[in-house]
Design a protein around this motif. Structure first.
Motif, mmCIF file in Angstrom:
data_model
loop_
_atom_site.group_PDB
_atom_site.id
_atom_site.type_symbol
_atom_site.label_atom_id
_atom_site.label_comp_id
_atom_site.label_asym_id
_atom_site.label_seq_id
_atom_site.Cartn_x
_atom_site.Cartn_y
_atom_site.Cartn_z
ATOM 1 N N ARG A 1 0.802 -1.223 0.000
ATOM 2 C CA ARG A 1 0.000 0.000 0.000
ATOM 3 C C ARG A 1 0.835 1.273 0.000
ATOM 4 N NH1 ARG A 1 -2.744 -2.196 -2.109
ATOM 5 N NH2 ARG A 1 -4.646 -3.347 -1.656
ATOM 6 N N HIS A 2 2.065 1.183 0.507
ATOM 7 C CA HIS A 2 2.869 2.404 0.684
ATOM 8 C C HIS A 2 4.320 2.133 0.291
ATOM 9 C CE1 HIS A 2 -0.568 3.510 3.246
ATOM 10 N NE2 HIS A 2 -0.397 2.331 3.797
ATOM 11 N N LEU A 3 4.879 3.051 -0.479
ATOM 12 C CA LEU A 3 6.306 2.971 -0.817
ATOM 13 C C LEU A 3 6.930 4.324 -0.510
ATOM 14 C CD1 LEU A 3 8.837 1.649 -2.216
ATOM 15 C CD2 LEU A 3 7.984 2.621 -4.361
ATOM 16 N N ILE A 4 7.958 4.300 0.344
ATOM 17 C CA ILE A 4 8.667 5.539 0.695
ATOM 18 C C ILE A 4 10.111 5.367 0.269
ATOM 19 C CG2 ILE A 4 9.432 7.005 2.628
ATOM 20 C CD1 ILE A 4 6.513 5.212 3.595
ATOM 21 N N VAL A 5 10.603 6.309 -0.517
ATOM 22 C CA VAL A 5 11.973 6.197 -1.033
ATOM 23 C C VAL A 5 12.781 7.389 -0.550
ATOM 24 C CG1 VAL A 5 13.405 6.064 -3.119
ATOM 25 C CG2 VAL A 5 11.161 4.936 -3.083
ATOM 26 N N LYS A 6 13.920 7.091 0.090
ATOM 27 C CA LYS A 6 14.820 8.176 0.486
ATOM 28 C C LYS A 6 15.692 8.511 -0.707
ATOM 29 C CE LYS A 6 18.905 9.591 2.829
ATOM 30 N NZ LYS A 6 19.497 9.975 1.531
ATOM 31 N N SER A 7 15.449 9.694 -1.270
ATOM 32 C CA SER A 7 16.285 10.173 -2.369
ATOM 33 C C SER A 7 17.128 11.328 -1.833
ATOM 34 C CB SER A 7 15.410 10.600 -3.549
ATOM 35 O OG SER A 7 16.223 10.920 -4.661
ATOM 36 N N THR A 8 17.642 12.150 -2.727
ATOM 37 C CA THR A 8 18.559 13.200 -2.295
ATOM 38 C C THR A 8 18.466 14.406 -3.216
ATOM 39 O OG1 THR A 8 20.920 13.770 -2.298
ATOM 40 C CG2 THR A 8 20.299 11.866 -3.563
ATOM 41 N N ASP B 11 -2.639 2.324 -7.108
ATOM 42 C CA ASP B 11 -3.227 1.986 -5.797
ATOM 43 C C ASP B 11 -2.209 2.075 -4.664
ATOM 44 O OD1 ASP B 11 -1.922 -0.263 -7.129
ATOM 45 O OD2 ASP B 11 -2.636 -1.507 -5.480
ATOM 46 N N VAL B 12 -0.932 2.230 -5.000
ATOM 47 C CA VAL B 12 0.107 2.343 -3.957
ATOM 48 C C VAL B 12 0.467 3.815 -3.768
ATOM 49 C CG1 VAL B 12 2.487 1.750 -3.303
ATOM 50 C CG2 VAL B 12 1.058 0.046 -4.459
ATOM 51 N N ARG B 13 0.491 4.232 -2.500
ATOM 52 C CA ARG B 13 0.893 5.606 -2.204
ATOM 53 C C ARG B 13 2.424 5.676 -2.255
ATOM 54 N NH1 ARG B 13 3.404 7.994 2.835
ATOM 55 N NH2 ARG B 13 2.561 6.149 3.849
ATOM 56 N N VAL B 14 2.951 6.535 -3.147
ATOM 57 C CA VAL B 14 4.403 6.641 -3.314
ATOM 58 C C VAL B 14 4.876 8.012 -2.820
ATOM 59 C CG1 VAL B 14 6.333 6.629 -4.962
ATOM 60 C CG2 VAL B 14 4.390 5.060 -5.293
ATOM 61 N N THR B 15 5.814 8.002 -1.872
ATOM 62 C CA THR B 15 6.367 9.236 -1.312
ATOM 63 C C THR B 15 7.881 9.232 -1.517
ATOM 64 O OG1 THR B 15 4.632 9.186 0.366
ATOM 65 C CG2 THR B 15 6.477 10.678 0.764
#
Length: 347
Positions: free
Chosen positions: A113-120, A168-172
């Motif tokens: 349901r949720h994908l959080i990616v640490k970018s820069t 359907d997946v919340r991407v942050t």
């Protein structure tokens, strides 16, 4: 949220920031379980985190996501330095191939349901044509052709592709400014820990920092608040490099731009700091990012300003003492003639 709390998978937990985040988020009341994955086990305490030894470059990661009923993935294993990973090719593979495989696994996971990616913010590059402040929609003026910057641009491209395929997946996506703090080891903290700080002649770049505590806090905020989108994350305000060096009370030496490039290889071979083209760019042109969306849309407010984050980092540095002269001598031997006469600037 379904029954019970979230099941969070965190990549990159053998690295300090990943390990500390996994451990902290495991204590959050909104979170049921945390699974940490990496190719090597983390050193140090991981609290209530279940560690699974897995390489995200392999299909095994899809099995982990399915078996553990993961609904939230926090991708933290994009790395800025080859360091211990064994050179630039391995780094590129871990970064880019690892992300591709992870996203492929996420795509196949119906329960995600949720994908959080640490970018820069390195994704914006650094050039003389940059705007005063980059907003999230802006492209780099000069796209990076190699190295970490290029990895990040490719990774963000894959993340956008995933978001289109799985609406359907919340991407942050969190574009963090340079993370700094007493316990952070990174190219930028190694640079500021040098006994003599080399700066680029004729340039005084603007810098922004994110305190390590605020990186942890924003990731946790992103896990527990359903806000999708791309966000610049940095402490308020900017610090000029000259101010930063003065605050550390370390001697500095001004070098012509060319020499800083050569300096990179000198410092690397002396195992003093890892200088990439991105860092030379940053120390020449600086970078500013607009954080309005972070505050108004994501609803996150860092505890430390850029200056406070830097002060907290600086407070733990030992005095340089006699190493300065030795380092200056090494530099002068290694560099082309003109820069020898610049002397140390105690400004």
């Amino acid at each position: 949220m379904g029954s019970g709390g979230r099941v969070v998978l965190v990549t990159g937990v053998s690295r300090d920031l990943g390990r500390r985040f996994a451990r902290a988020v495991a204590t959050d009341p909104a979170v049921d379980r945390v699974i940490g994955v990496d190719v090597v086990p983390p050193r140090g305490d991981i609290g209530h985190v279940s560690f699974i030894r897995a390489d995200i470059r392999t299909p095994v990661i899809a099995k982990v996501i399915a078996k553990e009923d993961v609904d939230t993935v926090v991708h933290m294993s994009v790395i800025a330095t080859p360091g211990s990973t064994g050179g630039r090719n391995t780094m590129k593979e871990l970064n880019v191939i690892g992300t591709m495989q992870l996203l492929a696994a996420c795509q196949k996971a119906p329960g995600l349901r949720h994908l959080i990616v640490k970018s820069t913010t390195t994704v914006y590059g650094a050039s003389s044509r940059d705007p005063a402040m980059f907003t999230e929609e802006m492209e780099p003026r000069k796209a990076p052709r190699a190295g970490y910057g290029k990895d990040v641009a490719e990774i963000e491209g894959y993340v956008r592709g995933f978001a289109r395929r799985r609406p359907d997946v919340r991407v942050t996506l969190l574009r963090a400014a340079n993370v700094i703090g007493p316990r952070v080891t990174s190219p930028i903290t190694s640079y500021f820990r040098l006994p003599v700080i080399p700066t680029v002649l004729g340039h005084d770049p603007r810098l922004q920092f994110l305190h390590e505590h605020d990186l942890q806090a924003v990731l946790r905020h992103a896990v527990t608040h359903d806000v999708a989108g791309t966000f610049n994350v940095a402490g308020d305000g900017v610090l000029m490099l000259s101010q930063a060096v003065r605050r550390l009370q370390r001697p500095s030496v001004k070098l012509p731009g060319m020499a800083v490039g050569n300096l990179g290889s000198v410092l690397r071979s002396a195992r003093l700091a890892d200088f990439s083209p991105e860092h030379v760019g940053l120390l020449t042109y600086g970078r500013g990012v607009d954080t309005t969306r972070m505050r108004e849309v994501l609803g996150f407010h860092p505890s430390y300003t850029t200056a406070e984050a830097f002060a907290d980092f600086g407070a733990t540095l030992p005095a340089t003492g006699g190493r300065s002269e030795r380092v200056l001598t090494t530099l002068q031997r290694a560099l082309p003639e003109p820069s020898v006469h610049t002397g140390a600037d105690h400004g």
